[in-house]
Scaffold this active site. Structure first.
Site, PDB file in Angstrom:
ATOM      1  N   LYS A  68       0.969  -1.144   0.116  1.00 32.57           N
ATOM      2  CA  LYS A  68       0.125  -0.020  -0.089  1.00 32.57           C
ATOM      3  C   LYS A  68       0.795   1.196  -0.064  1.00 32.57           C
ATOM      4  O   LYS A  68       0.484   2.091  -0.707  1.00 32.57           O
ATOM      5  CB  LYS A  68      -1.084   0.000   1.322  1.00 32.57           C
ATOM      6  CG  LYS A  68      -1.982  -0.893   0.960  1.00 32.57           C
ATOM      7  CD  LYS A  68      -3.187  -0.821   2.327  1.00 32.57           C
ATOM      8  CE  LYS A  68      -4.131  -2.100   2.244  1.00 32.57           C
ATOM      9  NZ  LYS A  68      -5.170  -1.985   3.364  1.00 32.57           N
ATOM     10  N   ASP A 104      -9.747   2.739   2.890  1.00 34.21           N
ATOM     11  CA  ASP A 104      -9.914   2.136   4.172  1.00 34.21           C
ATOM     12  C   ASP A 104     -10.694   2.830   5.405  1.00 34.21           C
ATOM     13  O   ASP A 104     -11.439   2.354   5.941  1.00 34.21           O
ATOM     14  CB  ASP A 104      -8.610   1.586   4.621  1.00 34.21           C
ATOM     15  CG  ASP A 104      -7.884   0.547   4.012  1.00 34.21           C
ATOM     16  OD1 ASP A 104      -8.851  -0.197   3.260  1.00 34.21           O
ATOM     17  OD2 ASP A 104      -6.697   0.380   3.913  1.00 34.21           O
ATOM     18  N   GLY A 244     -13.851  -7.093  11.722  1.00 31.15           N
ATOM     19  CA  GLY A 244     -13.531  -6.159  10.462  1.00 31.15           C
ATOM     20  C   GLY A 244     -14.157  -6.569   9.504  1.00 31.15           C
ATOM     21  O   GLY A 244     -13.718  -5.932   8.302  1.00 31.15           O
TER      22      GLY A 244
END
Ligand code: ATR
Length: 288
Positions: A68, A104, A244
């Site tokens: 990322k 995110d 999550g």
């Protein structure tokens, strides 16, 4: 030819993104393909270029661990929260340029506020961990106007430098943004405690004091597919708990919106993945 997308990472075999995006495409009537792309650890950029060079219909990539940060370096521009997160989880090819996005944080916020009906405004927030997962969510959390955000980390220097990096946004929280070591949390109480460490993946948990959860607190673990020691600890102390999986699906929906201009309904996909339960491999960090 359908537009082509993929998730790129190493490893990538565990990724649920293909299942999620194919379900979104079916539900919204979008004609796309979505695959997994394993990039060698030393050849991320070459793999990205090859994907778009080899496939005339290549339109976008999701980026997962450990790339990322590198994705942030190689894109031509940064959109929205990606700029300050210094991490990119969504690449969109547009006008011959690679746009970098980070979905995110928005994914976490949507899961907290919409799915779990837990508004962040006015809340005392504790985030554990100061790695890439925390970088991706601090700014969107501040934008939701909490009372305060404390970042706790085993290695305090990392939390301090993260807090310093985001300092120009700290006034969004009435009581600011600060870094603390776990030992200094004794006596403090929080309305939401977010585990953004990778500790749960190895069956460990950060050293939290017993009394950290305020009455009615939510304990949120970015790891999915497993009840972590942190969630067990929180449940035993009366906190509400969430893993999550919602964040995973919400960040995917946000990527789908970036690419396709339509936001899919996430609930059926979250319900479906929850029903799959034990068949999922545990993963961390809203990770695609
Ligand atoms: P990610 O990009 O997923 O955030 P990372 O950058 O490797 O991954 O960061 C992992 C985080 O989990 C770090 O904050 C790490 O703490 P340190 O900075 O002190 O290493 C934290 N972490 C991992 N295992 C932990 C454990 N058992 N207890 C507490 N924190 C842990």
């Amino acid at each position: 030819m359908p537009d082509k997308y993929a998730v790129i990472g190493n490893p990538v075999g565990h990724s649920l993104s293909p299942d999620i995006h194919r379900a979104f495409a079916r539900a919204t009537g979008q004609d796309i393909t979505y695959d997994r792309l394993l990039a060698p650890l030393d050849a991320f950029e070459a793999s990205v270029r090859k994907f778009f060079n080899d496939h005339e219909s290549g339109r976008g990539l999701n980026v997962t661990l450990p790339f990322k940060r590198e994705a942030w370096d190689i894109v031509d521009c940064h959109c929205g929260y990606a700029l300050d997160a210094e991490a990119v989880n969504t690449i969109k090819l547009t006008g011959g340029r690679l746009e970098g996005h980070n979905t995110d944080g928005v994914g976490l916020l949507r899961d907290l506020e919409q799915n779990l009906e837990f508004p962040i405004r006015g809340k005392r927030v504790l985030i554990m961990g100061a790695g890439g997962a925390t970088h991706g969510v601090v700014q969107p959390l501040l934008a939701a106007r909490p009372e305060s955000i404390i970042v706790a980390n085993r290695t305090l220097d990392k939390a301090a430098s993260l807090v310093s990096h985001f300092r120009r946004f700290r006034d969004l929280a009435a009581d600011g943004l600060a870094a603390l070591p776990y030992e200094r949390l004794a006596g403090a109480q929080f309305d939401v405690v977010i585990n953004a460490t990778s500790a749960g993946l190895t069956g460990e948990m950060p050293p939290l004091p017993q009394s950290v959860f305020a009455p009615g607190a939510l304990a949120y673990d970015m790891v999915y597919g497993k009840v972590t020691p942190f969630l067990k600890f929180a449940a035993a102390r009366g906190a509400r708990t969430a893993d999550g999986i919602g964040m995973l699906v919400e960040q995917a929906a946000e990527s789908f919106l970036v690419w396709r201009g339509v936001r899919p309904d996430t609930k059926p996909v979250i319900d479906w993945l929850r029903a799959e339960g034990g068949n999922m491999r545990a993963e961390g960090g809203g990770s695609t």
